[in-house]
Design a protein around this motif. Structure first.
Motif, PDB file in Angstrom:
ATOM      1  N   LYS A 242       0.858  -1.171   0.000  1.00 62.24           N
ATOM      2  CA  LYS A 242       0.000   0.000   0.000  1.00 62.24           C
ATOM      3  C   LYS A 242       0.903   1.232   0.000  1.00 62.24           C
ATOM      4  CE  LYS A 242      -4.005   1.682   2.399  1.00 62.24           C
ATOM      5  NZ  LYS A 242      -4.576   1.894   3.699  1.00 62.24           N
ATOM      6  N   ILE A 243       0.843   1.960  -1.059  1.00 52.58           N
ATOM      7  CA  ILE A 243       1.697   3.144  -1.095  1.00 52.58           C
ATOM      8  C   ILE A 243       0.850   4.372  -1.376  1.00 52.58           C
ATOM      9  CG2 ILE A 243       3.688   1.818  -1.904  1.00 52.58           C
ATOM     10  CD1 ILE A 243       3.268   2.991  -4.685  1.00 52.58           C
ATOM     11  N   ALA A 244       1.396   5.507  -1.005  1.00 49.27           N
ATOM     12  CA  ALA A 244       0.678   6.745  -1.269  1.00 49.27           C
ATOM     13  C   ALA A 244       1.632   7.780  -1.822  1.00 49.27           C
ATOM     14  CB  ALA A 244       0.036   7.266   0.015  1.00 49.27           C
ATOM     15  N   CYS A 286      -2.490   1.887  -4.582  1.00 54.99           N
ATOM     16  CA  CYS A 286      -1.854   3.193  -4.737  1.00 54.99           C
ATOM     17  C   CYS A 286      -2.870   4.287  -4.465  1.00 54.99           C
ATOM     18  CB  CYS A 286      -1.337   3.386  -6.156  1.00 54.99           C
ATOM     19  SG  CYS A 286      -0.018   2.279  -6.589  1.00 54.99           S
ATOM     20  N   THR A 287      -2.473   5.227  -3.663  1.00 51.75           N
ATOM     21  CA  THR A 287      -3.330   6.363  -3.368  1.00 51.75           C
ATOM     22  C   THR A 287      -2.549   7.622  -3.689  1.00 51.75           C
ATOM     23  OG1 THR A 287      -4.341   5.134  -1.595  1.00 51.75           O
ATOM     24  CG2 THR A 287      -4.639   7.523  -1.558  1.00 51.75           C
ATOM     25  N   ASN A 331       5.766   1.321   9.131  1.00 49.67           N
ATOM     26  CA  ASN A 331       4.708   1.806   8.265  1.00 49.67           C
ATOM     27  C   ASN A 331       4.475   3.268   8.593  1.00 49.67           C
ATOM     28  OD1 ASN A 331       4.439  -0.611   7.055  1.00 49.67           O
ATOM     29  ND2 ASN A 331       2.580  -1.226   8.191  1.00 49.67           N
ATOM     30  N   GLU A 345      -4.542   7.170   7.974  1.00 51.59           N
ATOM     31  CA  GLU A 345      -4.457   5.968   7.169  1.00 51.59           C
ATOM     32  C   GLU A 345      -3.021   5.477   7.153  1.00 51.59           C
ATOM     33  OE1 GLU A 345      -6.454   6.456   3.474  1.00 51.59           O
ATOM     34  OE2 GLU A 345      -5.890   4.462   2.773  1.00 51.59           O
ATOM     35  N   PHE A 347       0.181   3.432   5.570  1.00 53.36           N
ATOM     36  CA  PHE A 347       0.755   3.011   4.290  1.00 53.36           C
ATOM     37  C   PHE A 347       2.109   2.358   4.528  1.00 53.36           C
ATOM     38  CE2 PHE A 347      -2.166   6.407   3.214  1.00 53.36           C
ATOM     39  CZ  PHE A 347      -2.813   5.901   2.085  1.00 53.36           C
TER      40      PHE A 347
END
Lengths: 1001, 249, 143, 564
Positions: A242-244, A286-287, A331, A345, A347
């Motif tokens: 999960k990346i942003a 991806c955000t 994280n 949130e 990530f």
């Protein structure tokens, strides 16, 4: 006035600088291409892929690097800086400090042994600190020049590199050298620097290893990067789930003084998100946290849509307040406000989309050159012609003129080249290298007599492959009459030796077994040519990059493989035939279609350079869309600009203007077009060498929001007219953005409407401060420095209200009043207002004539009907068809200054052709054996370049190659059922003989 | 006799006349032409094989028969002590004694003094779990001194610190020590990573746990090892790439 | 011949702009791979005529690798890679009729920056073809 | 005769007789004293003599000087020779005659005896003719006892004679025998080594007075057992070693005051500085920059010597500053005896005129020692003018080689010793101030003291020998190849990247990079110390004999032994 000098200094060897240099060099000027860093390539060389085509950046850049590196008219001056400039346009004297490199570029073969043995490690800047390099290094493997350099700050002077360098290239006593270059013009393309997000301490960059910058992420994505293209978290080497991305880091940020928008970050973030998903074998979320997604470029919006819909990338409109690290998992916890709600949130990894800053030494450079900078430290430019600096004769392109993406930089670069050319047009061809060759020997009747030269490459080959053994082996091969081995076959003295041996042994084919033909074939071809042989009578065997270096632990097998490769090369050499490079003569005349600002600018730029131009305009007068533009955001008077431009067009007798005219037929090919112009009821036939398409675009006629039903609903252009004529009086104005754009029908963004709306809104506030202005937008796309006006608009109380497709505003009539209902996203409530005027920001739509023109010119259009350039990234004003160029709105929506840049660029690209009496084409092209050709047209259909035409012969059809268009890919050859068409130098026989030879071992 | 410590005494051929070489029975004397001959691998290997102490006896400057061979030897011992400190070995277990023939000292007294000084440390391998760790550390140290970086740096130590470098500058001993210590630490960790992955493919986190180095640093070293062609990705398991040492011929 | 002793010969047709450059990059990065491949450079993967591949197998190649620029748009010549893709798919069917396992023919997209991918492809291919054993045409006696 | 090696360590190269210094020093290190003497005897029949009186150019050349002081080579030599003599030498056996050609040697000085020694070893019948009753020449007659005991001389000459050399004493060349007569008698080759026996004259008034006796005559008379009345005050004129010998002898004979008058200053004295030092310790007074003008007599006997003060001019072509008399500085020294010691000349009257050169010396080829008369060779002081024993020995050896080749019909001049030595840039070594007191260097002790001392210094001698840096390759020591392990570095060219590290650190400059950029070991120079191998970054260097693996296996052996 002093004598002019036919040379140009280009400062900065990034993609913009390289493009400017190539254009200038190709059209007969000497170019000094200067870069502060030891190799050219700039930021683009660090990128993994490029948007919106997802091309591999290095794949498309490397050919340009190589072209610049070996161009006879381009002199690379790397690891250098400017100390001062004197003189005037046409005749500057530039003092350049060439910094000590400690490696002799003449001798360095780039083999890299020094770096392998160097005991000192340093941070690798190219990999953004994610890997290490040696104290002696080359920036990256494909670097041009591939000359090593000693990092004097790190080097401890142990002497190892000098000892292991068999080429004797290391010189520890190297000194800085100051040289004075006489040039006629200067182009500045020093690029930009990434914003260092350490300043934004709330994001934890450098404190938290899993917070990286976008450029670091680019390296992480790259197959040649630190992690070999596998996306990993720096903290623990795990593949993130999960990346942003956090947008606008260091941009649109008044707090830190960077109010401007960095223009490219939205797109590169989307691209990186897409590529990351492609690179990660498992599922990756991806955000992207953004303020506005500014996908304003050509086909960008589609890309953005695809990212959302196909790739499932999540876009969250929110400014991120802070990032915290979970010390156990490392994280990252992102705190942001979404819809007024504080959210948190977690990530695995955060990418900060860092903005562009002026290059590190911008001030120093500005002082040395004598130009002014804007308040952010970028180059101060003319708002209508953003390639001109405050100093005549000095031009700018690329990100130094303001943050921008690659295609725009490239267009600006060509534009700047055109500007430079026009200053010194009279000096064209005076300083370029002309080489005399001995007459070519006719070897067609001779038996092949092959000479084989095998390279030790210091120890690079000789250390692993038994070179003497291979040499002895080569001597046993059929038709080999001579073989020897050299320490470095590419060294200057070996070139001399090869020439001597060709004469001594009457060789008529030469094989060199050494490194890769991709870098060294031109050198050896040149040598062979100098010895009086046709340059195509040469073949290479790659026994280094694809043999010794990859089988370092298997010397026996490597030696055997080297023998096989040599045998294969010799087999091909036996079959080699001399090839002629076809030439076409060039008619030094241009046809410019379209008399708007782009067409006029292109015409004037070409005329300045002494070329004849036919300028064809469909309407009765020149000016195009500009005729109806009265104000500019930056305050300039566009009408005055237009009048001056028209005056200039009329001033040049070499520009023939055809008003109310139309091009109705075009035939021929680059250098030799014939066209018919319908003008004044008659047909005029003209001959010309190039075509520039500048057919412009039009404003969308809205069908929405009661347009055409209620006179109070108008377009931005109509509003502008109203204000200009003093007819504006409204107390409440509502502007609706993206009318006819970013929708199903027309998915693209029209790029200019946000700025237009802001311009007109500000104008309204200027003449009627009490008027309330609402702007309903999807994303405010005031990219680059235009962001400032957005800020100003906000300050002036203009109300910006976001809407999305699900909740568009609605306009209706309520009695006499106009009512507008919209969803207020902050209040989460529907609201009504009663505007006096509803102004629609209507899309820019392609000229309906485009289709006709495209068919006539055999050039493609995009889906939405704009012209499609040869390559979205690196050839923005070229068509795939040689000799045809485009600029302005015909290419896609854009503001005036960008159109002007593109117009100049098209002129520069055109000049690379027009400046030549004859064009020399590549010799490796297809030829047809008409006896075998059955006329089946398969080749015609597979040729991507339309280089095959069918001609009549003896009552049937046979294929004919249009030499000027063929690029030699050979696709036709493998498709032809009768093998009648054959790509030279890669003929079926040649390749089959290689296949057989390779397997004969 | 009670079990003494196992001692190896490396002695230069010239430091003591042969007739005078007498040592206690638990000391093995290995003669080399010069202590300059002592490749650091040799001494590390001695420890790895369970020697409890190593004493090196060479000729004091300027009595070295090889002019400055013993000075090189001295530098090697200095380097070794730095390495030993990293491996968790008591540096006192290695001693360098420089003698001059004209001093007329007795070897046995030198050796006995050494044994006396280290006897409190006891045997190197205690027969406990920690032995495995120590052995691994020693093997890693051996690997580190096999690679060219440390050898290149240490081989040029005297040139750089006593004479001048190629630019005519002298590097101070402190500066050099800083360089070598940095390189040493890096190469040592890399060696460990290399050795672990030589056994079986391992992930960054496994390695990190195994050697007690932050995974962030481990990954950085893996990047370097990959660049040097010593390591490659074996496979990706779930979200974790596993690395494997590449065979180097 | 046992599997261990068998060293397959693989002919590689690499396009000049991407895959050949990728193979060069493997060299520059010193990524080691088995020495079983022999590369023939073509300008575009679209140039690879099925005849070349068949000739290679006829001459005793144990495997053939065709490598070009990534789909869809990396091709220097716009769409040569698509043509290569079509041809290889068709050829794989034909190969069966010749008694050659289609698994001996590989098509890969390797860009100029994928040196490690090239090395990996070659390594894997060697491994796979070792499993297949020598070219059946060779086994039949004719070389 | 064994073949000549081409490259020598500095000591051996500097020695006119090319004595294998490193070899015997090495043997001394090992305590192999007898073997050491044997090694010396290969080149030099006078170990004890030279161990006492040699001016030891070997020590001047010793590399150790660059560190502190040279190895006390001469003392070591003396020590081993003395020990051998004390302990009793193995009886010498005559060498069987291999050839028939008889060789005549005129003069039993060091040159003649060395030639006889070499020729006898080769198997020639050799006859030595000597005018004096005893053999030894200047060694026997002109070096005072306190420096060189007669029994030492005899002992070493006996060794030569033991090889089967015939001796005829009391035979005067030019009178009793001539070149022609010898040829008639069947001698196929003749070596004239008659030395320089006549004293050079001062040529000033009063030289014939009683009490004026030239140094050589003075020393020779003493050696022959004559008693001389020397009086209380003696003036020796001259600055050479003979002058010192004469002065110190006079002192020992009871003179109260002995002065040396020398016309230049101390720096210019040809005598060895340590001799001067010894003389001063003995109480000899030195007067510099004085030259005798005349000797004043009284009643036919010396009363005083009148001198002039001198000053030194600019250096002349020989590099020495010429003394110039200062007018009106006459002054007198009251003396009872004047011993001029200003050099010797060759007694040319006995020689065939065709071999006499312009300068009153015999004319012979400087290398081969051939004269104009075929079959006649000449060497030693008679050719060079007064020089040293070791130079005479060198000449004797060269003559023997020439005669051998002459008699064998070979080219005489070929393959002569090349006096090259390996080169090491000592400037790289920072020389540190370090006074080193050699435990064996005690030559000022009396004879008896020295002898007693020898016993004690045997151990010290071995330590002293340890100071030898062994500049030459180990194979230098031909005495016992088995005694030490020869080793050398070997480069694996496929691994070498040419980083030059080994070249930089090799203490002996034994490694160079060849034209293809790979390290190459010069085997002649490499001593196998392994400093390079321990550091080679690419592990490209191993040692032929003691590889790292071998040391590692020694390690496990060592451990295995312990465990058992």
């Amino acid at each position: 006035m002093g004598d002019k000098v036919g040379a140009v200094l280009v400062v900065g060897g990034g993609v913009a600088g390289i493009q400017a240099a190539l254009d200038l060099a190709d059209s007969g000027f000497r170019v000094y291409l200067l870069d502060e860093s030891p190799s050219i390539g700039g930021t683009m060389a660090q990128l993994d892929k490029t948007f919106p085509t997802n091309d591999c950046a290095m794949c498309i850049l490397a050919p340009k690097l190589v072209a610049a590196g070996r161009h006879p008219n381009i002199h690379l001056i790397t690891h250098a800086e400017i100390e001062g400039v004197e003189g005037e346009p046409g005749n500057f004297k530039v003092k350049v400090r060439r910094k000590a490199r400690y490696v002799d570029p003449e001798k360095c073969t780039g083999c890299g042994v020094c770096a392998r043995e160097c005991p000192i490690e340093a941070i690798d800047e190219y990999d953004e600190g994610l890997s290490r390099r040696s104290a002696i290094y080359v920036k990256y493997v494909q670097a041009v020049p591939r000359t090593y350099i000693i990092d004097r700050g790190k080097c401890i002077g142990c002497g190892t590199c000098k000892e292991v360098c068999r080429a004797g290239a290391i010189k520890y006593d190297d000194k800085d050298e100051v040289v004075e270059l006489p040039v006629g013009a200067i182009i500045l393309a020093p690029g930009f620097e990434e914003f260092n997000p350490v300043v934004k301490s709330e994001y934890g960059y450098k404190r938290y290893p899993n917070v990286v910058t976008s450029i670091e992420f680019e390296r992480i994505l790259s197959a040649s990067g630190p992690y070999g293209g596998v996306v990993l978290r720096p903290s623990d080497g795990r593949i993130p789930r999960k990346i942003a991305f956090i947008q606008c880091v260091g941009s649109r940020d008044a707090q830190i003084g960077n109010e401007y928008c960095s223009a490219a970050c939205c797109m590169y973030a989307i691209k990186e998100a897409i590529i990351a998903k492609e690179h990660v074998p498992t599922k990756l979320d991806c955000t992207i946290f953004y303020m506005d997604i500014r996908a304003y470029g050509k086909d960008f919006e589609k890309y953005y849509k695809r990212a959302m819909e196909e790739y499932g990338i999540r876009f969250v409109r929110a400014r991120v307040a802070s990032i915290d690290e979970d010390p156990v998992t490392r994280n990252l916890i992102v705190k942001y406000v979404d819809n007024e709600k504080p959210c948190e949130e977690e990530f695995d990894m955060i990418i900060l989309s860092v903005g562009m800053r002026p290059p590190k030494n911008a001030e120093k450079l500005a002082r040395a050159v004598g130009i002014e900078l804007n308040k952010y430290g970028f180059c101060l430019t003319n708002p209508l012609s953003s390639i001109e600096t405050t100093k005549p004769g000095v031009f700018v392109c690329g990100a130094f003129a303001g943050p921008k993406d690659i295609p725009e930089s490239v267009a600006q670069a060509s534009g700047a080249a055109a500007k430079a050319m026009s200053i010194i047009a009279s000096e064209r061809g005076k300083l370029v290298a002309v080489k005399e060759y001995p007459p070519e020997k006719d070897v067609s009747k001779e038996e092949p007599r092959i000479g084989v030269f095998i390279c030790h490459c210091g120890i690079n080959i000789g250390g692993y492959v038994n070179v003497p053994e291979v040499t002895e082996y080569a001597k046993t091969l059929p038709n080999v009459v001579y073989a020897e081995h050299n320490l470095y076959t590419c060294s200057e003295d070996t070139q001399k030796r090869i020439k001597e041996k060709i004469i001594e042994h009457n060789l008529n084919r030469v094989v060199v077994a050494s490194c890769t033909p991709r870098t060294h074939e031109p050198l050896f071809r040149e040598t062979v040519r100098e010895a009086g042989l046709n340059e195509y009578l040469f073949e290479m065997a790659n026994i280094r990059d694809q043999c010794s270096w990859v089988h370092m632990h298997e010397p026996k097998a490597a030696t055997e493989k080297a023998k096989d490769l040599v045998r294969s090369a010799v087999a091909k050499a036996r079959m080699l035939r001399p090839l002629k490079k076809p030439t076409v003569s060039v008619i030094p005349v241009a046809l410019v279609i379209g008399g708007g600002v782009s067409g006029m600018t292109a015409a004037v730029e070409l005329a300045k350079q002494g070329f004849e131009v036919h300028l064809v305009e469909r309407e009765k007068d020149l000016g195009g869309n500009l005729k109806r533009i009265y104000y500019l955001l930056e305050g300039e008077d566009p009408q005055k600009y237009m009048r001056n431009l028209i005056d200039e067009v009329n001033k040049y007798p070499s520009i023939h203007v055809y008003l109310g005219a139309e091009v109705v037929e075009v035939s021929g090919f680059v250098g030799n077009f014939k066209s018919k112009i319908l003008h004044g009821g008659g047909i005029k036939e003209i001959e010309h060498g190039v075509i520039i398409v500048a057919t412009g675009a039009t404003e969308y006629k809205p069908k929405e929001y009661l347009y055409g039903v209620d006179p109070r609903v108008i377009t931005q252009r109509e509003l502008e007219e109203k204000i200009y004529r003093g007819l504006f009086d409204a107390k409440t104005v509502a502007m609706i953005q993206c009318v006819g754009a970013r929708n199903e029908e027309n998915p693209n963004c029209s790029r200019i409407c946000c700025s237009e709306a802001i311009k007109n809104a500000l104008k309204i506030k200027e003449i009627s401060p009490e008027t309330e202005v609402y702007i309903f937008y999807k994303d405010v796309r005031s990219y680059g420095f235009k962001e400032e006006y957005y800020h100003e608009a906000l300050k002036k109380g203009i109300v910006f209200i976001n809407y999305d497709d699900a909740r568009k505003p609605t306009v209706m009539r309520e009695g006499e009043r106009l009512k507008l209902i919209f969803w207020e996203p902050v209040l989460q409530h529907e609201i009504e207002i009663y505007p006096d005027l509803v102004v629609l920001s209507a899309a820019v739509v392609p000229n309906p004539d485009n289709k006709k023109v495209a068919e006539m010119l055999k050039v493609p259009l995009t889906k939405d009907g704009f012209f499609l350039e040869a390559h979205m990234k690196l050839r923005p004003v070229d068509f795939q068809t040689d000799g045809v160029f485009l600029c302005g709105l015909a290419h896609g929506p854009k503001p005036i200054d960008e159109s002007v840049s593109q117009a100049c660029a098209a002129a520069a690209r055109a000049a690379t052709i027009l400046s030549k009496e004859v064009l020399e084409l590549e010799g490796i092209i297809a030829t047809v054996n008409e006896d075998l050709c059955g006329g089946c047209r398969i080749c015609e259909s597979v040729c991507p370049f339309g280089a095959i035409e069918m001609v009549e012969k003896d009552g049937g059809l046979v294929a004919k190659v249009i030499e000027a268009l063929c690029k030699g890919c050979g696709t036709c050859g493998s498709a032809c059922p009768t093998k009648a068409i054959s790509p030279q130098h890669f003929t079926t026989e040649q390749i089959l003989s290689q296949v057989r030879a390779i397997l004969a071992g | 006799m009670e079990a003494g410590l196992r001692i190896i005494c490396f002695i230069c051929d010239w430091a003591f006349p042969e007739w005078s070489i007498e040592t206690p029975p638990n000391v093995s004397v290995i003669q080399v032409k010069c202590i300059g001959r002592l490749d650091p691998i040799i001494i590390l290997e001695a420890f790895a094989r369970g020697v409890d102490g190593v004493i090196v006896v060479g000729c004091k400057w300027p009595d070295c028969h090889f002019i400055d061979g013993s000075l090189y030897g001295e530098r090697t011992i200095r380097l070794l002590k730095k390495i030993m400190a990293l491996t968790g070995l008591e540096t006192e277990r290695l001693r360098l004694e420089m003698v001059s023939p004209i001093e007329n000292r007795s070897l046995s007294s030198i050796v006995e003094k050494f044994i006396d000084d280290i006897k409190d440390f006891g045997p190197l391998f205690k027969g406990k779990e920690a032995d495995k760790e120590l052995l691994f550390n020693l093997q890693a140290a051996e690997q580190a001194v096999t690679w060219s970086r440390l050898r290149m740096l240490s081989g040029r130590e005297r040139k750089l610190t006593e004479k001048v470098n190629v630019y005519g500058e002298r590097i101070s001993q402190e500066e050099y020590d800083r360089l070598i210590e940095e390189a040493l630490e890096e190469e040592y960790i890399r060696s460990k990573i290399y050795l672990i992955t030589k056994g079986k493919p391992a992930s960054v986190e496994e390695i990190s746990r195994r050697i007690g180095v932050d995974s962030f640093l481990v990954l950085q070293h893996i990047v370097t090892l990959r660049r040097k062609g010593l390591l490659g990705v074996d496979r990706i398991e779930g979200y974790t790439p596993l690395y494997k040492a590449l065979e180097v011929g | 011949m046992s599997e261990e002793d068998f060293e397959p010969v693989i002919v590689g047709f690499l396009c000049n702009w991407c895959s050949y450059a990728g193979a060069d990059l493997a060299g520059v990065s010193r990524i080691q791979y088995p020495p079983n491949i022999r590369v023939i450079r073509v300008m575009c993967s679209g140039r690879v005529d099925p005849v070349f591949i068949l000739e290679a197998f006829k001459s005793g190649a144990d495997g053939v690798l065709v490598a070009g620029c990534h789909l869809p748009s990396d091709c220097h010549y716009l769409a040569g890679n698509f043509k290569a893709l079509r041809r290889v798919i068709l050829l794989k069917r034909v190969l069966k009729e010749f008694g050659i396992e289609p698994e001996r023919l590989w098509l890969e997209w390797i860009s100029a920056s994928e040196g490690d991918k090239f090395a990996k492809v070659v390594s894997e291919m060697v491994k796979e073809i070792k499993k297949l054993g020598p070219n059946p045409l060779k086994r039949l006696g004719g070389k | 005769m064994r073949g000549y090696v081409k490259k020598f360590p500095p000591c051996r190269g500097a020695c006119p007789a090319h004595v294998n210094v490193q070899a015997y020093v090495c043997l001394i290190q090992m305590g192999k004293f007898r073997e050491a003497v044997e090694v010396i005897r290969r080149d030099l029949p006078f170990p004890a003599i030279c161990g006492r009186v040699c001016f030891s150019p070997c020590e001047d050349a010793c590399s150790r000087i660059n560190i502190d002081q040279s190895v006390a080579i001469r003392s070591l030599k003396r020590l081993v020779a003395d020990i051998e003599r004390e302990q009793g030498r193995v009886a010498v056996k005559p060498v069987p005659k291999k050839y028939d050609e008889k060789v005549a040697i005129i003069g039993a000085g060091p040159a003649g005896l060395a030639a006889a020694y070499e020729l006898a070893k080769l198997g020639y019948p050799v006859t030595v003719f000597e005018r004096m009753p005893e053999l030894g020449g200047m060694m026997r007659y002109c070096i005072p006892d306190y420096r060189l005991e007669k029994f030492v001389v005899k002992n070493e000459i006996d060794y030569i004679l033991g090889l089967g050399v015939e001796v005829k004493t009391g035979v005067e060349f030019g009178k009793d025998i001539t070149v022609d007569s010898l040829k008639r008698d069947g001698y196929k080759a003749i070596f004239i080594a008659i030395g320089a026996q006549l004293s050079a004259k001062l040529n000033i008034p009063g030289e014939d007075l009683e009490g004026v006796i030239h140094a050589v005559d003075f020393l020779r008379s003493l050696a022959l057992g004559k008693r001389l009345n020397i009086g209380e005050t003696v003036a020796v004129i001259g600055g050479g070693n003979t002058a010192i010998d004469a002065a110190r002898t006079a002192k020992r004979l009871g003179a109260k005051r002995v002065m040396i008058l020398y016309r230049r200053s101390r720096e210019e004295m040809p005598a060895h500085p340590w001799e001067v030092e010894m003389a001063e310790k003995d109480g000899v007074k030195f007067y510099f920059l004085v030259a005798p003008k005349r000797i004043i007599g009284e009643g036919g006997r010396v009363r005083a010597v009148e001198c002039l003060r001198m000053r030194l001019s600019e250096p002349d072509e020989t590099g020495r500053r010429r003394p110039i008399p200062i007018p009106f500085t006459e002054h007198q020294y009251e003396v009872d005896m004047v011993i001029p010691a200003i050099g010797q000349v060759v007694e040319i009257s006995c020689l065939p005129p065709e071999i006499i050169g312009k300068n009153g010396l015999i004319e012979a080829d400087p290398v081969t020692l051939e004269t104009k008369i075929p079959g006649v060779f000449a060497g030693g002081d008679a050719v060079t003018g007064p020089a040293s024993i070791i130079e005479a020995v060198g000449a004797g050896k060269r003559a023997a080689l020439s005669i051998h080749r002459y008699l064998r019909g070979e080219a005489i001049e070929e393959e002569r010793i090349e006096e090259t030595t390996w080169v090491k840039d000592w400037s790289l070594l920072e020389k540190k101030e370090r006074r080193y007191e050699s435990p064996v260097e005690k030559p000022h002790l009396s004879f008896e003291e020295v002898r007693a001392y020898l016993e004690r210094v045997q151990r010290a001698a071995r330590f002293e020998a340890f100071r030898c840096l062994g500049c030459g390759p180990c194979a230098e020591c031909l005495a016992g190849v088995d005694l030490c392990v020869k080793d050398k570095a070997i480069v694996d060219e496929s691994k070498c990247v040419g980083c030059n590290l080994c070249v930089e650190i090799c203490p002996f400059g034994a490694i160079v990079k060849n034209e293809s950029g790979v390290a190459q070991v010069n085997e002649e120079i490499c001593k196998g110390c392994g400093t390079c191998a321990a550091r080679c970054p690419k592990e490209a260097i191993t040692l032929e004999n003691i590889s790292t693996d071998k040391i590692l296996s020694a390690l496990s052996n060592a451990l295995v032994v312990r465990v058992v």
